[in-house]
Design a protein around this motif. Structure first.
Motif, PDB file in Angstrom:
ATOM      1  N   HIS A  95     -49.578 -80.347-108.169  1.00 35.23           N
ATOM      2  CA  HIS A  95     -50.779 -80.190-107.339  1.00 35.23           C
ATOM      3  C   HIS A  95     -50.569 -79.460-106.021  1.00 35.23           C
ATOM      4  O   HIS A  95     -49.502 -79.527-105.429  1.00 35.23           O
ATOM      5  CB  HIS A  95     -51.368 -81.572-107.039  1.00 35.23           C
ATOM      6  N   CYS A  98     -55.312 -79.316-100.178  1.00 35.98           N
ATOM      7  CA  CYS A  98     -55.711 -78.750 -98.888  1.00 35.98           C
ATOM      8  C   CYS A  98     -55.709 -79.863 -97.842  1.00 35.98           C
ATOM      9  O   CYS A  98     -56.357 -80.898 -98.030  1.00 35.98           O
ATOM     10  CB  CYS A  98     -57.095 -78.115 -98.963  1.00 35.98           C
ATOM     11  N   VAL A 105     -55.846 -78.390-106.269  1.00 39.41           N
ATOM     12  CA  VAL A 105     -55.694 -77.385-107.317  1.00 39.41           C
ATOM     13  C   VAL A 105     -54.497 -77.791-108.161  1.00 39.41           C
ATOM     14  O   VAL A 105     -53.492 -78.258-107.634  1.00 39.41           O
ATOM     15  CB  VAL A 105     -55.445 -75.985-106.711  1.00 39.41           C
ATOM     16  N   PHE A 107     -51.514 -76.876-110.991  1.00 35.89           N
ATOM     17  CA  PHE A 107     -50.777 -75.725-111.507  1.00 35.89           C
ATOM     18  C   PHE A 107     -49.608 -76.211-112.352  1.00 35.89           C
ATOM     19  O   PHE A 107     -49.207 -77.380-112.277  1.00 35.89           O
ATOM     20  CB  PHE A 107     -50.270 -74.839-110.362  1.00 35.89           C
ATOM     21  N   CYS A 138     -56.394 -74.237 -97.731  1.00 36.80           N
ATOM     22  CA  CYS A 138     -56.942 -73.406 -98.792  1.00 36.80           C
ATOM     23  C   CYS A 138     -57.663 -72.213 -98.167  1.00 36.80           C
ATOM     24  O   CYS A 138     -57.894 -72.178 -96.959  1.00 36.80           O
ATOM     25  CB  CYS A 138     -57.900 -74.200 -99.668  1.00 36.80           C
ATOM     26  N   GLN A 139     -58.017 -71.272 -99.012  1.00 36.35           N
ATOM     27  CA  GLN A 139     -58.658 -70.049 -98.554  1.00 36.35           C
ATOM     28  C   GLN A 139     -59.884 -70.352 -97.671  1.00 36.35           C
ATOM     29  O   GLN A 139     -60.009 -69.826 -96.565  1.00 36.35           O
ATOM     30  CB  GLN A 139     -59.107 -69.243 -99.778  1.00 36.35           C
TER      31      GLN A 139
ATOM     32  N   ILE B 119     -46.745 -69.406-105.985  1.00 35.08           N
ATOM     33  CA  ILE B 119     -47.852 -70.120-106.620  1.00 35.08           C
ATOM     34  C   ILE B 119     -48.948 -70.414-105.600  1.00 35.08           C
ATOM     35  O   ILE B 119     -50.128 -70.171-105.844  1.00 35.08           O
ATOM     36  CB  ILE B 119     -47.346 -71.438-107.245  1.00 35.08           C
ATOM     37  N   ARG B 122     -50.834 -67.386-104.845  1.00 35.24           N
ATOM     38  CA  ARG B 122     -51.717 -67.031-105.956  1.00 35.24           C
ATOM     39  C   ARG B 122     -53.049 -67.774-105.848  1.00 35.24           C
ATOM     40  O   ARG B 122     -54.098 -67.256-106.202  1.00 35.24           O
ATOM     41  CB  ARG B 122     -51.028 -67.378-107.272  1.00 35.24           C
ATOM     42  N   TYR B 123     -53.004 -69.017-105.365  1.00 32.69           N
ATOM     43  CA  TYR B 123     -54.222 -69.808-105.257  1.00 32.69           C
ATOM     44  C   TYR B 123     -54.859 -69.734-103.874  1.00 32.69           C
ATOM     45  O   TYR B 123     -55.766 -70.485-103.555  1.00 32.69           O
ATOM     46  CB  TYR B 123     -53.932 -71.264-105.627  1.00 32.69           C
TER      47      TYR B 123
END
Lengths: 143, 143
Positions: A95, A98, A105, A107, A138-139, B119, B122-123
């Motif tokens: 995982h 955030c 997320v 993976f 996170c983004q 990774i 990438r996210y």
DNA sequence: ATGTATGCAAAACATTTGCACCTGG
DNA sequence: CCAGGTGCAAATGTTTTGCATACAT
């Protein structure tokens, strides 16, 4: 044996040696249908309350623990002060969490998995499980 | 800035903006001299008690938390029900924990570190830290 | 029928906090 | 001296447990 993403059924409960009771069925439903995949016992309890179910928090804890023992769910400790549970979909994954919005997320990386085994082997350990969690922004949370 | 395996000193406390008090110095000593590198707050407290020190458990928690904030120690949650602390030796590493005897082995793998960043990238995550712990049976515990 | 499950309240834990007193610089 | 630190006890938050009742098979 359960495979893939099929919904869990009464059958799975019986196979786990658990009676098919209302609390267990409802808790499974919550785990399957909630908008977040990772829920704390408290989360599950509140969702049940709001749905008008009369299920005690202690039962939620007991059932989640039984589900974990039966391999139906996985328990994680992203934060030190409480555990979260997710349905076991049969595929191992790690995982990224955030630290701002708590988004999670999942993976899977074959290379990391292999490397872990090599390392464990080097130190004489027979690995039964591992916990890998990345924490960051996170983004969306970086504006 | 502190480097490597040198013993922590009063200087390090002052640099962290902390007064050099008996509890803080004694707790540092325990972390440096105990036979296990990873200790819980309770562990530290008991060792102090046995050494005849009159230091409260609350103080142990407060001091360890301050040390963590100052970067003098790292906190880990190998087990969900309590944290353990270890002196920060300046080198990042991950852990392998024996599920039988609780022995802890530290390791560092450049490939895994790189892979994690790839990774995360990438996210869309900017990673601030990660927790990787392998659990299994050590050589001794496999007979 | 009968062994399990459940709800509730209380207990158990690890950890934190309020507060009056002490202490380092 | 006095801001910061400490001990103690009480509070907190999560998870577990005891027990009388309710339910699945």
């Amino acid at each position: 044996m359960r495979i893939g993403i099929n919904a869990l059924t009464d059958r799975d409960l019986r196979d786990a040696g658990l009676k098919v009771t209302t609390p267990r069925v409802k808790i499974l439903e919550v785990l399957e249908k909630a908008n977040q995949r990772h829920l704390s016992a408290e989360n599950v309890y509140r969702i049940l309350l709001e749905a008008g179910e009369d299920i005690g928090l202690a039962t939620v804890y007991r059932v989640l623990t039984q589900f974990e023992a039966a391999g139906l769910v996985n328990r994680h400790n992203f934060e030190s002060n409480h555990a979260v549970f997710e349905l076991d979909d049969g595929k191992h994954h790690d995982h990224i969490v955030c630290i701002e919005c708590n988004k999670v997320v999942e993976f899977f990386d074959e290379m990391i998995e292999e490397r872990q085994l090599e390392i464990a082997n080097r130190y004489g350990f027979a690995i039964s499980e591992h916990a890998l969690t990345l924490f960051g922004l996170c983004q969306d949370c970086r504006q």
